[in-house]
Design an enzyme around this catalytic site. Structure first.
Site, PDB file in Angstrom:
ATOM      1  N   ASP A  60      -7.763   8.456   0.632  1.00  0.00           N
ATOM      2  CA  ASP A  60      -8.291   7.328   1.423  1.00  0.00           C
ATOM      3  C   ASP A  60      -8.058   7.525   2.925  1.00  0.00           C
ATOM      4  O   ASP A  60      -8.606   6.784   3.739  1.00  0.00           O
ATOM      5  CB  ASP A  60      -7.659   6.002   0.969  1.00  0.00           C
ATOM      6  CG  ASP A  60      -8.426   5.381  -0.191  1.00  0.00           C
ATOM      7  OD1 ASP A  60      -9.516   5.881  -0.538  1.00  0.00           O
ATOM      8  OD2 ASP A  60      -7.945   4.377  -0.755  1.00  0.00           O
TER       9      ASP A  60
ATOM     10  N   ARG B   5       0.835  -1.198   0.000  1.00  0.00           N
ATOM     11  CA  ARG B   5       0.000   0.000   0.000  1.00  0.00           C
ATOM     12  C   ARG B   5       0.877   1.259   0.000  1.00  0.00           C
ATOM     13  O   ARG B   5       1.973   1.248   0.569  1.00  0.00           O
ATOM     14  CB  ARG B   5      -0.853  -0.036   1.275  1.00  0.00           C
ATOM     15  CG  ARG B   5      -1.821   1.115   1.469  1.00  0.00           C
ATOM     16  CD  ARG B   5      -2.995   1.013   0.573  1.00  0.00           C
ATOM     17  NE  ARG B   5      -4.116   1.848   1.018  1.00  0.00           N
ATOM     18  CZ  ARG B   5      -5.099   2.204   0.206  1.00  0.00           C
ATOM     19  NH1 ARG B   5      -5.110   1.834  -1.067  1.00  0.00           N
ATOM     20  NH2 ARG B   5      -6.099   2.925   0.658  1.00  0.00           N
TER      21      ARG B   5
ATOM     22  N   ASN C 263      -6.168   4.534  -7.007  1.00  0.00           N
ATOM     23  CA  ASN C 263      -7.380   5.107  -6.407  1.00  0.00           C
ATOM     24  C   ASN C 263      -8.379   5.512  -7.483  1.00  0.00           C
ATOM     25  O   ASN C 263      -9.077   4.670  -8.004  1.00  0.00           O
ATOM     26  CB  ASN C 263      -7.048   6.236  -5.433  1.00  0.00           C
ATOM     27  CG  ASN C 263      -8.184   6.444  -4.436  1.00  0.00           C
ATOM     28  OD1 ASN C 263      -9.078   5.613  -4.327  1.00  0.00           O
ATOM     29  ND2 ASN C 263      -8.174   7.537  -3.718  1.00  0.00           N
TER      30      ASN C 263
ATOM     31  N   SER D  13     -10.254  -0.413   1.160  1.00  0.00           N
ATOM     32  CA  SER D  13     -11.354  -1.387   1.121  1.00  0.00           C
ATOM     33  C   SER D  13     -11.000  -2.584   0.254  1.00  0.00           C
ATOM     34  O   SER D  13     -11.838  -3.476   0.067  1.00  0.00           O
ATOM     35  CB  SER D  13     -12.618  -0.728   0.557  1.00  0.00           C
ATOM     36  OG  SER D  13     -12.991   0.369   1.340  1.00  0.00           O
TER      37      SER D  13
ATOM     38  N   GLY E 194     -13.698  -0.872  -6.995  1.00  0.00           N
ATOM     39  CA  GLY E 194     -15.005  -0.285  -6.676  1.00  0.00           C
ATOM     40  C   GLY E 194     -15.034   0.550  -5.415  1.00  0.00           C
ATOM     41  O   GLY E 194     -16.113   0.804  -4.877  1.00  0.00           O
ATOM     42  N   GLY E 195     -13.859   0.989  -4.908  1.00  0.00           N
ATOM     43  CA  GLY E 195     -13.852   1.838  -3.715  1.00  0.00           C
ATOM     44  C   GLY E 195     -14.591   1.157  -2.579  1.00  0.00           C
ATOM     45  O   GLY E 195     -14.371  -0.026  -2.291  1.00  0.00           O
TER      46      GLY E 195
ATOM     47  N   THR F 276      -9.582   0.846  -9.681  1.00  0.00           N
ATOM     48  CA  THR F 276      -8.672  -0.105  -9.077  1.00  0.00           C
ATOM     49  C   THR F 276      -8.744  -1.310  -9.970  1.00  0.00           C
ATOM     50  O   THR F 276      -9.603  -1.373 -10.832  1.00  0.00           O
ATOM     51  CB  THR F 276      -9.190  -0.383  -7.656  1.00  0.00           C
ATOM     52  OG1 THR F 276      -9.085   0.822  -6.919  1.00  0.00           O
ATOM     53  CG2 THR F 276      -8.464  -1.494  -6.943  1.00  0.00           C
TER      54      THR F 276
HETATM   55  O1  DON Z   1      -8.002   1.299  -1.419  1.00  0.00           O
HETATM   56  C1  DON Z   1      -9.160   1.610  -1.622  1.00  0.00           C
HETATM   57  O2  DON Z   1     -10.089   1.205  -0.957  1.00  0.00           O
HETATM   58  C2  DON Z   1      -9.481   2.540  -2.775  1.00  0.00           C
HETATM   59  N1  DON Z   1      -8.339   3.363  -3.047  1.00  0.00           N
HETATM   60  C3  DON Z   1      -9.888   1.745  -3.953  1.00  0.00           C
HETATM   61  C4  DON Z   1     -10.291   2.604  -5.118  1.00  0.00           C
HETATM   62  C5  DON Z   1     -11.129   1.930  -6.099  1.00  0.00           C
HETATM   63  O3  DON Z   1     -11.461   0.777  -5.983  1.00  0.00           O
HETATM   64  C6  DON Z   1     -11.611   2.759  -7.223  1.00  0.00           C
HETATM   65  N2  DON Z   1     -12.328   1.944  -8.149  1.00  0.00           N
HETATM   66  N3  DON Z   1     -13.379   2.017  -8.576  1.00  0.00           N
END
Ligand code: DON
Length: 578
Positions: A430, A114, A408, A460, A480-481, A388
């Site tokens: 984040d 990360r 991100n 996430s 998908g955040g 992502t």
């Molecule tokens: O680490 C995370 O939870 C976010 N940075 C993920 C971002 C993400 O999945 C964007 N996609 N749609």
């Protein structure tokens, strides 16, 4: 147009074949054929090995590496770098991610690569003098980036589990950067959304120099040079050498805090994967600094206690039961979760039977929506304090790899490192940049996820493995955040409880609740089920339709011992294997 495309594709295959033959690879692979005229593709099965990702090129290369005798880790490394070229909206060397893997004959492992806050970053860097959030500062432009972890992550995987030479695993990515890759319709649409920002931040660049159309070939010569250096010098180039110099120059001239010490000090960290059970299955998933694993295991525990197996698929009761469990898990996420190297994350307590039973009993078996305002993070005694990408690989040697990686947002911070040709992440968003203030995914947090020098922002991302009787049953993950956790959850429910095939599971419409805001998000396809929607409203839910949720890349072991791909049609995902 179609003819041109097919000629280009054939040429591309021939060139890759020549390239890989020159590497000593024998190009024997099958790739899942996409049929865009149909709503859903047919299932794709293999007997030996498989690679599934957001891009055909990456899956093909993964399968070729496996065919050549490389293991799932070799394939994953090559795929990661190919995605950095052919899927620039999310694949990366300027971002970070997580791996959960089952090495043959060993205990499962988890790798945290990360991004990290620079040493000079402080809690209030995205606030103005009166303490208000400066809109967009943590999302767009140079100051949004954390220290990238992907190159170190890939190298760490290679050091521990790789069998093919590092430099060879990067050759396919160099090839695609030099010779280009063919843009899909989705690529073009996603690029159009950020093209003005890419242009205004970077000036003329490879992404904005043309009015791109589907079928065009996009080349990235500067990225090819960077990848060559990484192939030759390994992470030393990125964290100490020429690329680090270019990163620092780009960041420091535009007010980011990342300096040479930050890059030199960056480490990928092996963490102990989280394990839990769900009915007869063993779930292996990502620990903090991801929130994904804890939330997934909490929700699965509650659903098993609420006998989810007796509740019909996509019934009113199923949606209510799942949404109510999700709310409780996301409430806990907001208070307790952060980087375990900085805050005391009460993982054991949050996953303990007694705590979760107490949470369950507080609300009873759900038959309607409990307003989120009435659901608070649980009380833990003794506690002190869309873009992502995911890819899954299985080989025929007993290794299984599940990696989710990100910059991100789509195209991250929109900053392209000058003369290095890659996009920097906007992962600083984040963090909880101010207690109770939503990030771009609507997630809130507090002290546990506040910015501190050198800290990793809460994620996430939920790369996950499922075992049955000690054998790999499922390899799964998604972008998908905030919706990553609930997307992964729905794949587990669909295949483990409702006995769906992997492709069938991917094709199902998805829903999502994250406690705050108190909204049940549904994909547009649910609009067809008016009666169900009326019942959900009657049960107290505020409903909001939203664009597609997640882009799953998954592999499932079938009852007759084949591997079945889960290739999400929400993206250009593809599978390859034999
Ligand atoms: O680490 C995370 O939870 C976010 N940075 C993920 C971002 C993400 O999945 C964007 N996609 N749609």
């Amino acid at each position: 147009m179609h003819k041109t495309l097919s000629v280009i594709n054939t040429l591309r295959k021939i060139i890759i074949s020549i390239l890989l033959i020159s590497l000593g690879c024998i190009p024997l692979f099958k790739c899942k054929k996409k049929n865009t005229s149909k709503k859903h593709v047919a299932s794709f099965y293999t007997h030996e090995y498989m690679a599934v990702s957001a891009r055909k090129e990456a899956s093909e290369i993964g399968a070729l590496i496996l065919e050549k005798g490389g293991n799932a880790f070799d394939a994953a490394i090559a795929m990661h770098f190919v995605l950095a070229v052919t899927y620039p909206q999310a694949g990366n060397i300027g971002g970070g991610g997580f791996m959960v893997a089952q090495p043959a004959g060993e205990n499962p492992v988890a790798l945290d690569f990360r991004e990290q806050a620079p040493a000079k970053a402080q809690e209030n860097i995205y606030l103005d003098q009166t303490g208000n959030v400066i809109p967009g500062k943590s999302v767009i432009g140079h100051r949004a980036s954390g220290i990238p972890g992907s190159v170190m992550g890939m190298y760490e995987i290679h050091q521990r589990f790789g069998t093919m030479p590092w430099s060879k695993l990067i050759q396919p990515a160099i090839y695609y950067a030099q010779h280009g890759f063919v843009l899909t319709e989705k690529d073009v649409l996603e690029l159009q959304e950020v093209i003005d920002e890419l242009d205004s931040i970077n000036g003329p660049n490879v992404f904005t120099c043309n009015k791109w159309q589907a079928g065009d070939t996009l080349k990235q010569p500067e990225l090819a040079k960077t990848l060559k250096r990484i192939a030759h010098h390994g992470p030393d180039d990125f964290y100490r050498g020429e690329t680090s110099r270019l990163i620092i120059q780009e960041m420091q001239t535009h007010g980011n805090w990342i300096d040479s010490l930050d890059l030199r000090n960056y480490k990928a960290i092996w963490r102990t994967p989280l394990k839990g059970t769900f009915y007869n299955y063993e779930i292996i998933t990502m620990p903090p600094p991801s929130s994904g694993g804890i939330a997934l295991l909490q929700i699965l525990f509650m659903l098993e206690k609420w006998n989810i197996h007796t509740i019909p698929f996509q019934s009113l009761q199923q949606i209510i039961t799942v949404a109510e469990a999700e709310k409780m898990a996301y409430a806990d996420r907001s208070k307790y979760l952060g980087d375990p190297d900085f805050v005391d994350v009460p993982t054991d307590s949050l996953l303990s039977k007694s705590y979760l039973m107490q949470r369950l009993n507080q609300f009873g078996i759900p038959s309607k929506s409990t307003p989120s305002a009435r659901i608070k993070p649980g009380i833990i005694t003794g506690y002190e304090s869309e873009e992502t990408t995911h890819f899954s690989v299985i080989d025929n040697k007993g290794n299984a790899v599940s990696i989710t990686t990100t910059i991100n947002s789509a195209y991250g911070s929109r900053v392209i490192v000058k003369d290095a040709g890659f996009i920097m992440n906007n992962e600083m968003d984040d963090f909880s940049i101010k207690p109770g203030i939503k990030n771009q995914f609507g997630l809130i947090g507090g002290k546990a996820n506040a910015i501190q020098p050198g800290k990793r922002m809460l994620s996430s991302m939920t790369p996950t493995l499922v075992k049955e009787n000690g054998n790999i049953k499922l390899i799964v993950g998604s972008p998908g955040g905030a919706t990553i956790i609930t997307t992964v959850l729905q794949q587990l429910l669909n295949v483990l409880i409702y006995k769906q095939g992997m492709q069938e599971s991917c094709n199902q419409p998805r829903f999502h609740h994250q406690w705050v805001p108190d909204i049940l998000y549904l994909e547009e396809t649910w609009k067809e089920k008016q009666e169900l929607l009326d019942s959900l409203k009657m049960a107290g839910y505020t409903i909001q339709f939203r664009p597609p949720i997640g882009r799953v890349s998954a592999i499932l072991r079938t009852q007759d011992n084949r591997w079945e791909a889960g290739v999400d049609q929400r993206g250009d995902n593809a599978a390859a294997g034999k």
